[in-house]
Design a protein around this motif. Structure first.
Motif, mmCIF file in Angstrom:
data_model
loop_
_atom_site.group_PDB
_atom_site.id
_atom_site.type_symbol
_atom_site.label_atom_id
_atom_site.label_comp_id
_atom_site.label_asym_id
_atom_site.label_seq_id
_atom_site.Cartn_x
_atom_site.Cartn_y
_atom_site.Cartn_z
ATOM 1 N N LYS A 69 0.816 -1.221 0.000
ATOM 2 C CA LYS A 69 0.000 0.000 0.000
ATOM 3 C C LYS A 69 0.850 1.271 0.000
ATOM 4 N N LEU A 70 2.119 1.123 0.324
ATOM 5 C CA LEU A 70 3.004 2.290 0.368
ATOM 6 C C LEU A 70 3.478 2.662 -1.035
ATOM 7 N N PRO A 71 3.763 3.953 -1.251
ATOM 8 C CA PRO A 71 4.401 4.329 -2.515
ATOM 9 C C PRO A 71 5.746 3.615 -2.652
ATOM 10 N N VAL A 72 6.153 3.350 -3.874
ATOM 11 C CA VAL A 72 7.360 2.561 -4.136
ATOM 12 C C VAL A 72 8.591 3.158 -3.475
ATOM 13 N N HIS A 73 8.763 4.467 -3.517
ATOM 14 C CA HIS A 73 9.961 5.066 -2.927
ATOM 15 C C HIS A 73 9.991 4.895 -1.403
ATOM 16 N N TYR A 74 8.836 4.899 -0.754
ATOM 17 C CA TYR A 74 8.788 4.640 0.680
ATOM 18 C C TYR A 74 9.069 3.168 0.981
ATOM 19 N N ARG A 75 8.467 2.304 0.197
ATOM 20 C CA ARG A 75 8.662 0.868 0.381
ATOM 21 C C ARG A 75 10.138 0.509 0.253
ATOM 22 N N ASN A 76 10.798 1.062 -0.744
ATOM 23 C CA ASN A 76 12.209 0.742 -0.983
ATOM 24 C C ASN A 76 13.118 1.189 0.154
ATOM 25 N N VAL A 77 12.888 2.400 0.679
ATOM 26 C CA VAL A 77 13.768 2.871 1.752
ATOM 27 C C VAL A 77 13.515 2.120 3.050
#
Length: 167
Positions: free
Chosen positions: A111-119
């Motif tokens: 559910k998180l945006p990709v850039h948040y998920r990655n970090v």
């Protein structure tokens, strides 16, 4: 010779326990065997450790955990230089495909945006430092810290919503 026999007895008694413990931490069977061997080799080489050893099982478990963490830290530069991993971080492709997570956490991460998920994954699962994440993503360390803070905040919100809908 008596200490070697004592270590052999410890090995027989605790081998299965260490194997099961490490198997829950990593799927790499060779690494598990290497860690167990290294623990007992250390005991043989430094047999004076046996004099102070009261809680054998706890000592062996902690040693196994420490050696596993050391091996991950030594392996991290290989992950860091892996072109595919760097490419996934930079292009924003799904970074968590190789990560074994519970289904619930996987859904919340989705559910998180990709850039948040990655970090979040880079910092909390893979253990990269802020500087390493900054180098991988091309951002400053402060920017990475802010992204991780915001990502964790969003993760908690989504996790609470998911937990509330399950209740």
């Amino acid at each position: 010779m008596e200490r070697v026999q004592q270590i052999e007895q410890m090995y027989k008694e605790h081998y299965r326990y260490l194997l099961n413990f490490l198997s829950t931490q990593t799927p790499d069977k060779q690494l598990i065997e290497d860690i167990i061997q290294d623990i007992f080799a250390t005991l043989i080489n430094k047999s004076d450790l046996l004099i102070d050893l009261r809680y054998t099982k706890q000592y062996l478990r902690q040693s196994a955990r420490n050696k596993l963490i050391d091996s991950w830290r030594k392996a991290k530069p290989a992950l860091y230089e892996d072109e595919e991993t760097i490419g996934q971080l930079q292009t924003g492709r799904a970074f968590e495909q190789d990560v074994e997570l519970t289904e619930e956490i996987r859904q919340v991460l989705g559910k998180l945006p990709v850039h948040y998920r990655n970090v979040i994954l880079a910092r909390d699962y893979y253990g990269y430092s802020y500087k390493e994440i900054a180098d991988l993503t091309g951002c400053s360390s402060n920017s990475v810290k802010i992204k991780i803070f915001r990502a964790r905040k969003q993760f908690i919100q989504h996790y609470r919503q998911a937990a509330g809908s399950m209740a």
